[in-house]
Design an enzyme around this catalytic site. Sequence first.
Site, PDB file in Angstrom:
ATOM      1  N   ASP A   1       3.887  89.922  53.780  1.00  0.00           N
ATOM      2  CA  ASP A   1       4.774  90.502  54.807  1.00  0.00           C
ATOM      3  C   ASP A   1       5.433  91.752  54.226  1.00  0.00           C
ATOM      4  O   ASP A   1       6.606  92.026  54.485  1.00  0.00           O
ATOM      5  CB  ASP A   1       5.825  89.477  55.223  1.00  0.00           C
ATOM      6  CG  ASP A   1       6.580  89.911  56.482  1.00  0.00           C
ATOM      7  OD1 ASP A   1       6.030  90.740  57.242  1.00  0.00           O
ATOM      8  OD2 ASP A   1       7.717  89.451  56.699  1.00  0.00           O
TER       9      ASP A   1
ATOM     10  N   VAL B   1      32.708  82.737  48.868  1.00  0.00           N
ATOM     11  CA  VAL B   1      31.686  83.266  49.783  1.00  0.00           C
ATOM     12  C   VAL B   1      32.405  84.264  50.690  1.00  0.00           C
ATOM     13  O   VAL B   1      33.391  83.922  51.343  1.00  0.00           O
ATOM     14  CB  VAL B   1      31.041  82.138  50.613  1.00  0.00           C
ATOM     15  CG1 VAL B   1      30.012  82.709  51.570  1.00  0.00           C
ATOM     16  CG2 VAL B   1      30.397  81.104  49.705  1.00  0.00           C
TER      17      VAL B   1
ATOM     18  N   ASP C   1      32.442  81.589  42.927  1.00  0.00           N
ATOM     19  CA  ASP C   1      33.865  81.318  43.205  1.00  0.00           C
ATOM     20  C   ASP C   1      34.207  81.401  44.679  1.00  0.00           C
ATOM     21  O   ASP C   1      35.083  80.691  45.170  1.00  0.00           O
ATOM     22  CB  ASP C   1      34.748  82.338  42.462  1.00  0.00           C
ATOM     23  CG  ASP C   1      34.635  82.162  40.955  1.00  0.00           C
ATOM     24  OD1 ASP C   1      34.146  81.089  40.543  1.00  0.00           O
ATOM     25  OD2 ASP C   1      34.997  83.088  40.217  1.00  0.00           O
TER      26      ASP C   1
ATOM     27  N   VAL D   1      29.114  77.439  40.550  1.00  0.00           N
ATOM     28  CA  VAL D   1      27.983  78.356  40.707  1.00  0.00           C
ATOM     29  C   VAL D   1      28.519  79.727  41.138  1.00  0.00           C
ATOM     30  O   VAL D   1      28.114  80.760  40.636  1.00  0.00           O
ATOM     31  CB  VAL D   1      26.963  77.816  41.736  1.00  0.00           C
ATOM     32  CG1 VAL D   1      25.809  78.792  41.921  1.00  0.00           C
ATOM     33  CG2 VAL D   1      26.440  76.457  41.291  1.00  0.00           C
TER      34      VAL D   1
HETATM   35  N1  LIG Z   1      19.101  89.283  47.257  1.00  0.00           N
HETATM   36  C1  LIG Z   1      19.589  90.095  48.198  1.00  0.00           C
HETATM   37  N2  LIG Z   1      20.520  91.009  47.871  1.00  0.00           N
HETATM   38  C2  LIG Z   1      21.013  91.841  48.796  1.00  0.00           C
HETATM   39  N3  LIG Z   1      20.665  91.806  50.079  1.00  0.00           N
HETATM   40  C3  LIG Z   1      19.743  90.915  50.468  1.00  0.00           C
HETATM   41  C4  LIG Z   1      19.160  90.015  49.550  1.00  0.00           C
HETATM   42  N4  LIG Z   1      18.281  89.265  50.187  1.00  0.00           N
HETATM   43  C5  LIG Z   1      18.324  89.659  51.466  1.00  0.00           C
HETATM   44  N5  LIG Z   1      19.183  90.657  51.652  1.00  0.00           N
HETATM   45  C6  LIG Z   1      19.512  91.343  52.903  1.00  0.00           C
HETATM   46  O1  LIG Z   1      19.327  90.442  53.948  1.00  0.00           O
HETATM   47  C7  LIG Z   1      18.369  90.915  54.874  1.00  0.00           C
HETATM   48  C8  LIG Z   1      17.552  89.774  55.361  1.00  0.00           C
HETATM   49  O2  LIG Z   1      16.888  89.177  54.310  1.00  0.00           O
HETATM   50  P1  LIG Z   1      15.408  88.616  54.440  1.00  0.00           P
HETATM   51  O3  LIG Z   1      14.493  89.734  54.812  1.00  0.00           O
HETATM   52  O4  LIG Z   1      15.084  87.878  53.205  1.00  0.00           O
HETATM   53  O5  LIG Z   1      15.617  87.637  55.630  1.00  0.00           O
HETATM   54  P2  LIG Z   1      14.651  87.373  56.851  1.00  0.00           P
HETATM   55  O6  LIG Z   1      15.297  86.377  57.704  1.00  0.00           O
HETATM   56  O7  LIG Z   1      13.311  87.090  56.313  1.00  0.00           O
HETATM   57  O8  LIG Z   1      14.687  88.758  57.552  1.00  0.00           O
HETATM   58  P3  LIG Z   1      13.521  89.472  58.335  1.00  0.00           P
HETATM   59  O9  LIG Z   1      12.336  88.564  58.334  1.00  0.00           O
HETATM   60  O10 LIG Z   1      14.103  89.722  59.701  1.00  0.00           O
HETATM   61  O11 LIG Z   1      13.307  90.739  57.570  1.00  0.00           O
HETATM   62  C9  LIG Z   1      17.571  91.917  54.089  1.00  0.00           C
HETATM   63  O12 LIG Z   1      17.029  92.919  54.914  1.00  0.00           O
HETATM   64  C10 LIG Z   1      18.574  92.480  53.156  1.00  0.00           C
HETATM   65  O13 LIG Z   1      19.279  93.538  53.760  1.00  0.00           O
END
Ligand SMILES: Nc1ncnc2c1ncn2[C@@H]1O[C@H](COP(=O)(O)OP(=O)(O)OP(=O)(O)O)[C@@H](O)[C@H]1O
Length: 551
Positions: free
Chosen positions: A429, A276, A274, A272
């Site tokens: 949200d 992390v 290579d 999926v």
């Molecule tokens: N697909 C993505 N590509 C790049 N960055 C991402 C991606 N998804 C999330 N992030 C980064 O990770 C952070 C956290 O993601 P997300 O908001 O989905 O998590 P969360 O735990 O719900 O955070 P919160 O509720 O505190 O905003 C985002 O603000 C963004 O900077």
Amino acid sequence: MANCDNNPWKKNAWGKKEGEVEEPIVSFVDVMSEEFIEDMSLQEKLEDERYIKHIEQVYGDSSTSEEQLPINTEGMTDEEVALALQRQFDREYDVALAVATSSSVHIAPDRYHPKTLQETDSEDEDDDALRQAATNMLYAKLDADDAARLRPEGPSTSRTKHDTGVSGRRNADKTFNVSFYTKRRDRTLNTKILKLQRYISSSSFQDRNPLPTGDMVNDKLNNKVYNRLMAFGKSETKRQMRHKDKEEKATMETSVDSDTRLLLLKWINQGVFDSVNGIIATGKESAVLHAQNSVTSFAIKVYKTTLSEFKNRSEYVKDDFRFKNPRAVLKIWAEREHMNLSRMAKKHLPCPQPIEVRKNILVMSFIGDSGLAAPRLKNVDWDFFIDEEVKEVYDQVQAASELIIVNKKLINFQIMIRMYKECDLVHADLSEFNLLLAPGNKVHVIDVSQAMDLSHPRCLQFLTRDIHNILSFFNKIGSPNLPTDVTLFNMITDLEMVENEDLLVQVEQFSEENRSVDLRHDKSRPADMELKKYNEEKKANRGVSPAREYN
Ligand SMILES: Nc1ncnc2c1ncn2[C@@H]1O[C@H](COP(=O)(O)OP(=O)(O)OP(=O)(O)O)[C@@H](O)[C@H]1O
């Protein structure tokens, strides 16, 4: 028998002393008179003196100690010997009594008490050996040789396991002298106790428990204290294990738990991705990691597995039968986000492409460039943007400003409107925190785990909140020509709320009056529909690596 012809105490066959004159008959009045009693006492005294004189003549001085008393039984019948001993006893008893009454200390000469063979608590040389042997026998099923060692040499001393001295020492042994005890028990006893012993001897127990202070030889612990200690030890072990388990399982701010690492490794093996590379961001509910393969990058969202972070989420799920069990909710959030992203990706909304979901982990496409995540609208320095650029960004969120071609289809990027009309979803949200500004100033919406279907009874209230968040943010950064909340609400929902009146009040009223109105086009139950769509998508992808599909 010795010659006893001269013995005045010799009795005839009728039990009377020879030559004894029969006593005269005395009247009752005489018996009760004081002179008679005095007379009788005098006679008894004289007789006693006479007897003592006789004894001294026959046996010598009566003050001689018992051990030295020449027991010359010659000339005495058995009864006379017994009587002599009795008098000796009486005299000594009188002496003892005199001493006892003249002092507060009670003397009980032990030669008049049978010597018991019971052990006292005094320590003797054999104590250690005895203690060890007793412990061995009780807990390690001693063989016959060991049993013999239980008794010290000397008079027959019997001890049982119930003896307080033995059991006290045994308890102390078990508690303090663990190494010895563990060694003995290894052979026979059940693993539960062994675990406890290992725990007690472990440094972790010793750090917390003041008791294991080394080998406290010859100390004793009574059964009650011992049992309470053991109970404490057991509960402490359990508590430790629970604590460790929690630490191990919980997804911490800056790390991932062992289960997650294992799953990531599995996905690497499956191709999926290579590698992390590390953490992009940590949110309230998750840690987002960056992963990549030779072609593209991925964002891996690892939901926290502690309940506390999810408590404020109940408002989103309280009307959904799938989320009755709060623990189950933790796993479901990842799946829910995957479902919602699938719905949106299918309609080509600007959002991460869902790739894989398992337990609390979601893999999606990465929004950013060269490993750098796109900034959230909140973090963009809007001073570097001219008004038109800001307007253009806003339009992507709300209005039809731009048409682009995806898969030969014309797509316009109106996130709020299309989420509602095409995906039957309200973000619930939405704010500057969940909108990323990707290269080319393209806005992407993220974090849709709580996004809800239009059948949710409070979806319009959540939409109103989203609208307020977005408008106040763009208002703050100086976006020109912003619509009112009512205008935007009507654009999104095609409902007809009245301008210049509070939007939320109107929405509440509308919801109250139209309880049975389902805003969705598909009237089937939302959870069923989500599941149906999800299963269809899974079926379509079966056998094909999801990563390949999205690359
Ligand atoms: N697909 C993505 N590509 C790049 N960055 C991402 C991606 N998804 C999330 N992030 C980064 O990770 C952070 C956290 O993601 P997300 O908001 O989905 O998590 P969360 O735990 O719900 O955070 P919160 O509720 O505190 O905003 C985002 O603000 C963004 O900077």
